[in-house]
Design an enzyme around this catalytic site. Structure first.
Site, PDB file in Angstrom:
ATOM      1  N   ASP A   1       0.836  -1.200   0.000  1.00  0.00           N
ATOM      2  CA  ASP A   1       0.000   0.000   0.000  1.00  0.00           C
ATOM      3  C   ASP A   1       0.871   1.250   0.000  1.00  0.00           C
ATOM      4  O   ASP A   1       1.545   1.549   0.983  1.00  0.00           O
ATOM      5  CB  ASP A   1      -0.891   0.023   1.255  1.00  0.00           C
ATOM      6  CG  ASP A   1      -1.813   1.228   1.273  1.00  0.00           C
ATOM      7  OD1 ASP A   1      -2.909   1.124   0.695  1.00  0.00           O
ATOM      8  OD2 ASP A   1      -1.434   2.275   1.836  1.00  0.00           O
TER       9      ASP A   1
ATOM     10  N   TYR B   1       3.100   9.795  -0.684  1.00  0.00           N
ATOM     11  CA  TYR B   1       4.146   9.235   0.182  1.00  0.00           C
ATOM     12  C   TYR B   1       5.547   9.452  -0.387  1.00  0.00           C
ATOM     13  O   TYR B   1       6.541   9.260   0.324  1.00  0.00           O
ATOM     14  CB  TYR B   1       3.954   7.728   0.422  1.00  0.00           C
ATOM     15  CG  TYR B   1       2.675   7.328   1.128  1.00  0.00           C
ATOM     16  CD1 TYR B   1       1.841   8.278   1.721  1.00  0.00           C
ATOM     17  CD2 TYR B   1       2.305   5.993   1.206  1.00  0.00           C
ATOM     18  CE1 TYR B   1       0.665   7.890   2.348  1.00  0.00           C
ATOM     19  CE2 TYR B   1       1.135   5.606   1.840  1.00  0.00           C
ATOM     20  CZ  TYR B   1       0.315   6.567   2.410  1.00  0.00           C
ATOM     21  OH  TYR B   1      -0.848   6.177   3.036  1.00  0.00           O
TER      22      TYR B   1
ATOM     23  N   LYS C   1      -2.639   5.725  -4.344  1.00  0.00           N
ATOM     24  CA  LYS C   1      -3.737   6.669  -4.088  1.00  0.00           C
ATOM     25  C   LYS C   1      -3.455   8.007  -4.773  1.00  0.00           C
ATOM     26  O   LYS C   1      -2.300   8.473  -4.772  1.00  0.00           O
ATOM     27  CB  LYS C   1      -3.881   6.928  -2.574  1.00  0.00           C
ATOM     28  CG  LYS C   1      -3.854   5.679  -1.728  1.00  0.00           C
ATOM     29  CD  LYS C   1      -4.059   5.937  -0.242  1.00  0.00           C
ATOM     30  CE  LYS C   1      -3.684   4.703   0.562  1.00  0.00           C
ATOM     31  NZ  LYS C   1      -2.245   4.584   0.867  1.00  0.00           N
TER      32      LYS C   1
ATOM     33  N   HIS D   1      -7.303   9.466  -2.166  1.00  0.00           N
ATOM     34  CA  HIS D   1      -6.643   9.453  -0.858  1.00  0.00           C
ATOM     35  C   HIS D   1      -7.530  10.068   0.240  1.00  0.00           C
ATOM     36  O   HIS D   1      -7.497   9.628   1.395  1.00  0.00           O
ATOM     37  CB  HIS D   1      -5.315  10.205  -0.943  1.00  0.00           C
ATOM     38  CG  HIS D   1      -4.326   9.828   0.104  1.00  0.00           C
ATOM     39  ND1 HIS D   1      -2.972   9.753  -0.135  1.00  0.00           N
ATOM     40  CD2 HIS D   1      -4.474   9.491   1.406  1.00  0.00           C
ATOM     41  CE1 HIS D   1      -2.359   9.383   0.976  1.00  0.00           C
ATOM     42  NE2 HIS D   1      -3.249   9.232   1.925  1.00  0.00           N
TER      43      HIS D   1
END
Ligand code: NDP
Length: 299
Positions: free
Chosen positions: A48, A53, A78, A111
Site C-alpha cells: 500500500d 508518500y 492513491k 486518498h
C-alpha cells in the site's frame, strides 16, 4: 522457513485482495525498497503506497527486484488531492503508474475526500472509473470517506467503491461506518491498524495511547504465545478487515505477518473492540482541502 502468504477476501467486483498487506507511509524513499523487498520475501503480496508518500518509485523497484510474478502481487496507490478534477486526475493516474513502473494497479484510491470542493473529488473518481474500464486498475475505491461522503459520491457515479481505507484500530473501531460498508458491499481496509498514529503523532505526548501495551491486548498475547502486534492484526483479520501494518524493521515485518496460526474467540475480539474511544487520532476528513494540506504531487 516457508513464508506465509496471507489468504484473500473477494471484493464486490470479484477481485481477490489479501487480508493482510504492507504499508509504506513515512517509509523514507531510501529505506522503502529494502523494506518492501523484505516484506515480499516474508510473504506479503499487498503493498500500500500513495502518490503523496513520495516512494512509489521505490515500491516499483522492489516489486521488480523480488522476482515474484506481477499477477501474484496486489498493488495499491492513491491519488492525492492536488490531482483532483477530471483532467488533473488523468494526469495524476499517469503519474502514479509511471512512478511505479506498472501498466496497472490492483486497487486505486482517492486518498481523501475534499468536502469543501466535492465536485473535484467526484470528477477525479469519474476519471478512475475510466481507469477501471480500460484495465489500468482492477478495482477502485476511496480512503477516509464518511458515510455521507460515500452517499454523495455514489449518487453521482456508476461504480460503488470496492474499498474504503480508513483509520481503524482498537482505540477507533469505526463500528457505524463498517455497518454502512457492509450494506453496500464495500470492503473495510484499516490504516494505522496497530494504532501507530497514537504513538508517532500523539494528541498528548504525556499520555500516549499504545494499543500494543494495553493489558486487554497483552493478556491475550500471553495466552497464545504471540506478540501484542500479532494479536491486534489477528483482531482485524478475524473481523474481515484488511490490515496494512507499516514497518521498516525486518524483524517486525516478519512478526506482523505471523498471524495465520491462531485465531481469537468472539469474546476476545469484543474485549479489544471495547477499547474504542470513538475519537480518531488522524485528521478529520471534513477538514481536508488544499488550504489545510497544501502538499502538491508533481507528475
Ligand atoms: P501502523 O499501525 O501500521 O503503525 C506503524 C508504526 O508502528 C511504525 O512506527 C512502526 O515502526 C511501528 N511498528 C510496526 N510493527 C510493529 C511491531 N510489530 N511492534 C511494535 N511496533 C511496530 O500505522 P501507520 O499509520 O503506519 O499505518 C499503516 C499503513 O496504513 C501506512 O503505511 C499506509 O500505507 C496506510 N495509511 C494510510 C492513510 C490514509 O490516509 N489512507 C493514513 C496513514 C496510513 P517501525 O517502522 O520503526 O517498525
Amino acid at each position: 522457513m516457508t513464508p506465509t502468504t496471507p489468504p484473500a477476501l473477494t471484493l464486490s467486483n470479484g477481485v481477490a485482495m489479501p487480508v493482510l498487506g504492507f504499508g509504506v507511509f513515512q517509509s523514507p524513499p531510501e529505506e522503502t525498497a529494502a523494506a518492501v523487498e523484505a516484506a515480499i520475501a516474508s510473504g506479503y503480496r499487498l503493498i500500500d503506497t500513495a502518490a503523496a508518500y513520495g516512494n512509489e518509485r521505490e515500491v516499483g523497484e522492489a516489486i521488480r527486484a523480488s522476482g515474484i510474478d506481477r499477477g501474484e502481487m496486489f498493488i495499491t496507490t492513491k491519488l492525492w488531492i492536488s490531482d483532483y478534477g477530471y483532467d488533473e486526475a488523468l494526469r495524476g493516474i499517469d503519474g502514479c503508474l509511471r512512478r511505479l513502473g506498472l501498466d496497472y494497479v490492483d486497487l486505486f484510491l482517492l486518498h481523501q475526500p475534499v468536502p469543501v470542493e466535492f465536485d473535484g473529488t467526484v470528477a477525479a473518481y469519474k476519471a478512475m472509473e475510466g481507469m477501471l474500464a480500460d484495465g489500468r486498475a482492477r478495482a477502485i475505491g476511496v480512503s477516509n470517506f464518511s458515510e455521507q461522503h460515500l452517499e454523495t459520491l455514489m449518487q453521482q457515479t456508476d461504480v460503488v467503491p470496492a474499498v474504503n481505507q480508513v483509520e481503524l484500530h482498537p482505540f477507533f473501531t469505526q463500528h457505524p461506518l463498517r455497518a454502512f460498508h457492509a450494506g453496500h458491499g464495500i470492503t473495510t481496509e484499516a490504516w494505522s491498524p496497530l494504532g501507530g498514529i497514537h504513538v508517532y503523532r500523539p494528541a498528548d505526548p504525556d499520555a500516549v495511547l499504545n494499543a500494543l501495551e494495553h493489558p486487554a491486548v497483552t493478556s491475550i498475547a500471553d495466552k497464545y504465545g504471540k506478540t501484542p502486534a500479532q494479536v491486534v492484526l489477528r483482531w482485524h483479520v478475524d473481523q474481515g478487515i484488511v490490515a496494512i501494518p507499516k514497518s521498516v524493521k525486518p524483524h517486525r515485518i516478519e512478526e506482523n505477518i505471523g498471524v495465520f496460526d491462531f485465531e481469537l474467540t468472539a469474546d476476545e475480539v469484543a474485549s479489544i473492540a471495547a477499547l474504542d474511544t470513538g475519537v480518531r487520532a488522524g485528521p478529520d476528513p471534513e477538514s481536508i482541502s488544499m488550504a489545510t494540506f497544501p502538499k502538491r504531487v508533481e507528475n
